[in-house]
Design a protein around this motif. Structure first.
Motif, mmCIF file in Angstrom:
data_model
loop_
_atom_site.group_PDB
_atom_site.id
_atom_site.type_symbol
_atom_site.label_atom_id
_atom_site.label_comp_id
_atom_site.label_asym_id
_atom_site.label_seq_id
_atom_site.Cartn_x
_atom_site.Cartn_y
_atom_site.Cartn_z
ATOM 1 N N THR A 142 0.829 -1.201 0.000
ATOM 2 C CA THR A 142 0.000 0.000 0.000
ATOM 3 C C THR A 142 0.861 1.248 0.000
ATOM 4 O O THR A 142 0.580 2.196 -0.736
ATOM 5 C CB THR A 142 -0.950 0.016 1.227
ATOM 6 O OG1 THR A 142 -1.727 -1.167 1.223
ATOM 7 C CG2 THR A 142 -1.840 1.219 1.219
ATOM 8 N N MET A 143 1.902 1.243 0.812
ATOM 9 C CA MET A 143 2.813 2.393 0.865
ATOM 10 C C MET A 143 3.514 2.609 -0.482
ATOM 11 O O MET A 143 3.699 3.743 -0.909
ATOM 12 C CB MET A 143 3.841 2.209 1.984
ATOM 13 C CG MET A 143 3.227 2.160 3.377
ATOM 14 S SD MET A 143 2.241 3.619 3.759
ATOM 15 C CE MET A 143 3.529 4.758 4.170
ATOM 16 N N GLU A 144 3.883 1.514 -1.161
ATOM 17 C CA GLU A 144 4.502 1.627 -2.492
ATOM 18 C C GLU A 144 3.527 2.211 -3.498
ATOM 19 O O GLU A 144 3.892 3.065 -4.314
ATOM 20 C CB GLU A 144 4.973 0.244 -2.969
ATOM 21 C CG GLU A 144 6.217 -0.262 -2.255
ATOM 22 C CD GLU A 144 6.563 -1.691 -2.668
ATOM 23 O OE1 GLU A 144 5.901 -2.240 -3.578
ATOM 24 O OE2 GLU A 144 7.494 -2.240 -2.056
ATOM 25 N N LEU A 145 2.287 1.762 -3.463
ATOM 26 C CA LEU A 145 1.277 2.274 -4.401
ATOM 27 C C LEU A 145 1.023 3.752 -4.184
ATOM 28 O O LEU A 145 0.723 4.494 -5.130
ATOM 29 C CB LEU A 145 -0.024 1.486 -4.239
ATOM 30 C CG LEU A 145 -0.021 0.061 -4.773
ATOM 31 C CD1 LEU A 145 -1.307 -0.640 -4.389
ATOM 32 C CD2 LEU A 145 0.155 0.055 -6.288
ATOM 33 N N LEU A 146 1.102 4.176 -2.939
ATOM 34 C CA LEU A 146 0.896 5.590 -2.635
ATOM 35 C C LEU A 146 2.132 6.424 -2.909
ATOM 36 O O LEU A 146 2.101 7.654 -2.807
ATOM 37 C CB LEU A 146 0.476 5.757 -1.156
ATOM 38 C CG LEU A 146 -0.887 5.177 -0.804
ATOM 39 C CD1 LEU A 146 -1.112 5.251 0.702
ATOM 40 C CD2 LEU A 146 -2.001 5.899 -1.544
ATOM 41 N N GLY A 147 3.237 5.759 -3.256
ATOM 42 C CA GLY A 147 4.476 6.463 -3.555
ATOM 43 C C GLY A 147 5.170 7.019 -2.323
ATOM 44 O O GLY A 147 5.905 7.982 -2.399
ATOM 45 N N MET A 148 4.940 6.388 -1.200
ATOM 46 C CA MET A 148 5.546 6.883 0.035
ATOM 47 C C MET A 148 6.776 6.096 0.418
ATOM 48 O O MET A 148 7.391 6.389 1.433
ATOM 49 C CB MET A 148 4.505 6.848 1.165
ATOM 50 C CG MET A 148 3.274 7.668 0.848
ATOM 51 S SD MET A 148 2.107 7.629 2.154
ATOM 52 C CE MET A 148 2.367 9.250 2.852
ATOM 53 N N GLU A 149 7.149 5.086 -0.343
ATOM 54 C CA GLU A 149 8.351 4.302 -0.024
ATOM 55 C C GLU A 149 9.328 4.329 -1.140
ATOM 56 O O GLU A 149 9.063 4.447 -2.279
ATOM 57 C CB GLU A 149 7.962 2.846 0.287
ATOM 58 C CG GLU A 149 8.114 2.552 1.722
ATOM 59 C CD GLU A 149 7.860 1.084 2.022
ATOM 60 O OE1 GLU A 149 8.074 0.208 1.196
ATOM 61 O OE2 GLU A 149 7.397 0.853 3.144
#
Length: 182
Positions: free
Chosen positions: A175-182
């Protein structure tokens, strides 16, 4: 395993209290207007001085769980004062004992439409449903207990495996990858 053991012990304790007989007989109504719960206008609350009518004098939260399910059980656990006020008000208006009032309140909280329909049907001559003793036959109590333990075990296992095996962690990272936060 520790959580499962604790849940199993809690269910056993609840089952044993479900078989304790009530201190009052529901077949004999001895409630008079002087004994009925009264409304205090200054505190805006219902109250009673009779020990047989006070909170805890009938069946406990596990009895609510067996009779009507989780919805009224959680209402009783998280809003005990509201629940008690509703029971006292029902006792005063209907002239019944605490066990009958609790059974009716549990049924109302579980499904207000069906409860209301049943009450209208009773006024029109249909049989009077005994909510105070609903689902309390020994066979039903055993079946409900087995079913409840199975559901609790499944949910506890799902949560335990989800946390410890990384199922939830992997989902969080995706989820964090999809949101571009990682």
């Amino acid at each position: 395993r520790t959580i499962l053991s604790a849940v199993f012990i809690a269910v056993l304790i609840g089952c044993s209290s479900a078989f304790v007989p009530s201190s009052t007989s529901s077949s004999v109504r001895e409630t008079s207007l002087s004994m009925a719960p009264r409304f205090d206008k200054t505190s805006q609350k219902w109250f009673t001085d009779v020990p047989e009518e006070m909170a805890g004098s009938s069946y406990g939260p596990i009895g609510t769980l067996y009779r009507a399910g989780p919805k009224p059980f959680f209402t009783r656990i998280f809003n005990p004062d509201t629940y008690d006020q509703a029971v006292l008000k029902y006792m005063a208006q209907d002239g019944c004992d605490r066990k009958e009032a609790q059974g009716n309140m549990d049924a109302f909280l579980e499904n207000p439409q069906d409860w209301g329909f049943q009450k209208v049907s009773e006024q029109n001559g249909a049989y009077k449903k005994d909510y105070a003793n609903a689902n309390m036959e020994p066979k039903q109590v055993i079946l409900t207990t087995v079913w409840g333990v199975g559901v609790i075990y499944f949910l506890a296992s799902l949560i335990y495996n989800g946390v410890h095996d990384g199922i939830m962690v992997g989902s969080f990272h995706r989820t964090m990858e999809l949101l571009g936060m990682e």
